[in-house]
Motif scaffolding. Sequence first.
Motif, PDB file in Angstrom:
ATOM      1  N   PHE A 196       0.831  -1.196   0.000  1.00  0.00           N
ATOM      2  CA  PHE A 196       0.000   0.000   0.000  1.00  0.00           C
ATOM      3  C   PHE A 196       0.873   1.258   0.000  1.00  0.00           C
ATOM      4  CE2 PHE A 196      -2.202   3.404   2.273  1.00  0.00           C
ATOM      5  CZ  PHE A 196      -3.337   3.542   1.481  1.00  0.00           C
ATOM      6  N   ARG A 197       1.898   1.276   0.867  1.00  0.00           N
ATOM      7  CA  ARG A 197       2.795   2.441   0.945  1.00  0.00           C
ATOM      8  C   ARG A 197       3.530   2.660  -0.384  1.00  0.00           C
ATOM      9  NH1 ARG A 197       3.875   0.170   5.951  1.00  0.00           N
ATOM     10  NH2 ARG A 197       5.840  -0.705   5.211  1.00  0.00           N
ATOM     11  N   VAL A 198       4.004   1.577  -0.984  1.00  0.00           N
ATOM     12  CA  VAL A 198       4.719   1.682  -2.257  1.00  0.00           C
ATOM     13  C   VAL A 198       3.781   2.192  -3.353  1.00  0.00           C
ATOM     14  CG1 VAL A 198       5.781   0.316  -4.109  1.00  0.00           C
ATOM     15  CG2 VAL A 198       6.543   0.033  -1.741  1.00  0.00           C
ATOM     16  N   MET A 199       2.587   1.649  -3.439  1.00  0.00           N
ATOM     17  CA  MET A 199       1.634   2.078  -4.472  1.00  0.00           C
ATOM     18  C   MET A 199       1.276   3.548  -4.292  1.00  0.00           C
ATOM     19  SD  MET A 199       1.421  -0.476  -6.472  1.00  0.00           S
ATOM     20  CE  MET A 199       0.005  -0.187  -7.507  1.00  0.00           C
ATOM     21  N   LYS A 200       1.140   3.988  -3.056  1.00  0.00           N
ATOM     22  CA  LYS A 200       0.852   5.399  -2.778  1.00  0.00           C
ATOM     23  C   LYS A 200       2.028   6.260  -3.242  1.00  0.00           C
ATOM     24  CE  LYS A 200      -0.416   8.544   0.943  1.00  0.00           C
ATOM     25  NZ  LYS A 200      -0.659   8.693   2.390  1.00  0.00           N
ATOM     26  N   GLY A 201       3.250   5.833  -2.939  1.00  0.00           N
ATOM     27  CA  GLY A 201       4.444   6.560  -3.371  1.00  0.00           C
ATOM     28  C   GLY A 201       4.553   6.625  -4.885  1.00  0.00           C
ATOM     29  N   ILE A 202       4.186   5.553  -5.556  1.00  0.00           N
ATOM     30  CA  ILE A 202       4.220   5.521  -7.018  1.00  0.00           C
ATOM     31  C   ILE A 202       3.249   6.561  -7.581  1.00  0.00           C
ATOM     32  CG2 ILE A 202       3.579   4.120  -9.037  1.00  0.00           C
ATOM     33  CD1 ILE A 202       4.737   1.682  -7.503  1.00  0.00           C
ATOM     34  N   ARG A 203       2.044   6.581  -7.054  1.00  0.00           N
ATOM     35  CA  ARG A 203       1.051   7.566  -7.526  1.00  0.00           C
ATOM     36  C   ARG A 203       1.521   8.995  -7.257  1.00  0.00           C
ATOM     37  NH1 ARG A 203      -2.336   3.876  -5.269  1.00  0.00           N
ATOM     38  NH2 ARG A 203      -2.651   5.158  -3.414  1.00  0.00           N
ATOM     39  N   GLN A 204       2.055   9.225  -6.052  1.00  0.00           N
ATOM     40  CA  GLN A 204       2.512  10.573  -5.691  1.00  0.00           C
ATOM     41  C   GLN A 204       3.666  11.037  -6.573  1.00  0.00           C
ATOM     42  OE1 GLN A 204       3.218  10.080  -1.462  1.00  0.00           O
ATOM     43  NE2 GLN A 204       1.172  10.840  -0.946  1.00  0.00           N
ATOM     44  N   ALA A 205       4.452  10.108  -7.068  1.00  0.00           N
ATOM     45  CA  ALA A 205       5.569  10.446  -7.954  1.00  0.00           C
ATOM     46  C   ALA A 205       5.128  10.629  -9.408  1.00  0.00           C
ATOM     47  CB  ALA A 205       6.647   9.364  -7.860  1.00  0.00           C
ATOM     48  N   GLY A 206       3.837  10.420  -9.662  1.00  0.00           N
ATOM     49  CA  GLY A 206       3.329  10.553 -11.019  1.00  0.00           C
ATOM     50  C   GLY A 206       3.683   9.384 -11.911  1.00  0.00           C
ATOM     51  N   LEU A 207       4.007   8.254 -11.292  1.00  0.00           N
ATOM     52  CA  LEU A 207       4.370   7.052 -12.040  1.00  0.00           C
ATOM     53  C   LEU A 207       3.220   6.064 -11.997  1.00  0.00           C
ATOM     54  CD1 LEU A 207       8.008   6.621 -10.652  1.00  0.00           C
ATOM     55  CD2 LEU A 207       7.310   7.693 -12.812  1.00  0.00           C
ATOM     56  N   GLU A 208       3.412   4.934 -12.627  1.00  0.00           N
ATOM     57  CA  GLU A 208       2.452   3.832 -12.557  1.00  0.00           C
ATOM     58  C   GLU A 208       3.233   2.541 -12.360  1.00  0.00           C
ATOM     59  OE1 GLU A 208       1.934   3.055 -17.324  1.00  0.00           O
ATOM     60  OE2 GLU A 208       0.745   4.630 -16.395  1.00  0.00           O
ATOM     61  N   MET A 209       2.530   1.532 -11.901  1.00  0.00           N
ATOM     62  CA  MET A 209       3.179   0.236 -11.769  1.00  0.00           C
ATOM     63  C   MET A 209       3.260  -0.378 -13.169  1.00  0.00           C
ATOM     64  SD  MET A 209       2.305  -3.146  -9.546  1.00  0.00           S
ATOM     65  CE  MET A 209       1.045  -3.737 -10.653  1.00  0.00           C
ATOM     66  N   VAL A 210       4.491  -0.602 -13.642  1.00  0.00           N
ATOM     67  CA  VAL A 210       4.667  -1.184 -14.970  1.00  0.00           C
ATOM     68  C   VAL A 210       4.973  -2.677 -14.891  1.00  0.00           C
ATOM     69  CG1 VAL A 210       5.327   0.967 -16.099  1.00  0.00           C
ATOM     70  CG2 VAL A 210       7.099  -0.485 -15.085  1.00  0.00           C
ATOM     71  N   GLY A 211       5.274  -3.153 -13.678  1.00  0.00           N
ATOM     72  CA  GLY A 211       5.569  -4.566 -13.531  1.00  0.00           C
ATOM     73  C   GLY A 211       5.831  -4.966 -12.099  1.00  0.00           C
ATOM     74  N   MET A 212       5.995  -6.249 -11.933  1.00  0.00           N
ATOM     75  CA  MET A 212       6.370  -6.845 -10.652  1.00  0.00           C
ATOM     76  C   MET A 212       7.460  -7.854 -10.947  1.00  0.00           C
ATOM     77  SD  MET A 212       2.593  -7.603  -9.208  1.00  0.00           S
ATOM     78  CE  MET A 212       1.887  -7.729 -10.834  1.00  0.00           C
ATOM     79  N   PHE A 213       8.246  -8.163  -9.935  1.00  0.00           N
ATOM     80  CA  PHE A 213       9.253  -9.193 -10.141  1.00  0.00           C
ATOM     81  C   PHE A 213       9.288 -10.124  -8.951  1.00  0.00           C
ATOM     82  CE2 PHE A 213      11.714  -6.031  -7.808  1.00  0.00           C
ATOM     83  CZ  PHE A 213      12.509  -6.795  -6.963  1.00  0.00           C
TER      84      PHE A 213
END
Length: 140
Positions: free
Chosen positions: A59-76
């Motif tokens: 949840f924290r990472v996804m929130k940080g991604i949104r706040q940075a104006g990025l999107e999740m492009v993948g997982m590993f």
Amino acid sequence: MLVISRTDLQSIIDHCNAGYPDEACGILAGRNGRVEKVYCMGNARPGPVSYEMDPEEQFRVMKGIRQAGLEMVGMFHSHPGGRAYPSSVDVEKAYWPGTQLPNYPEAVYVIVSLMDRDTPVVKGYTINEGSVQETVVSVI
């Protein structure tokens, strides 16, 4: 296609080796299929054939991604003793539990095989409607 820098790819491999003999995991953020940030995550259920991201950390990472104006492009995640191909569990977890609705239909699932730890194999896949398709991972 997923585009990733050599440095970011090395960060992923290092994280997977650090988690060995258990699976390691993480999230890839960026834009338009290009990785701009690697989030190395903890494995909440460590084991050699499974992983689960901690929900609070995710949840924290996804929130940080949104706040940075990025999107999740993948997982590993890593396969410490297996090949770089999605297992049946990987395919099953690509869907919301009890449904055929994909969690992240645009995401590339990157798998790092550590069968030969001196020469890890890294491959990317999309998983839609139970179908696994290999995706080019371009290292720049």
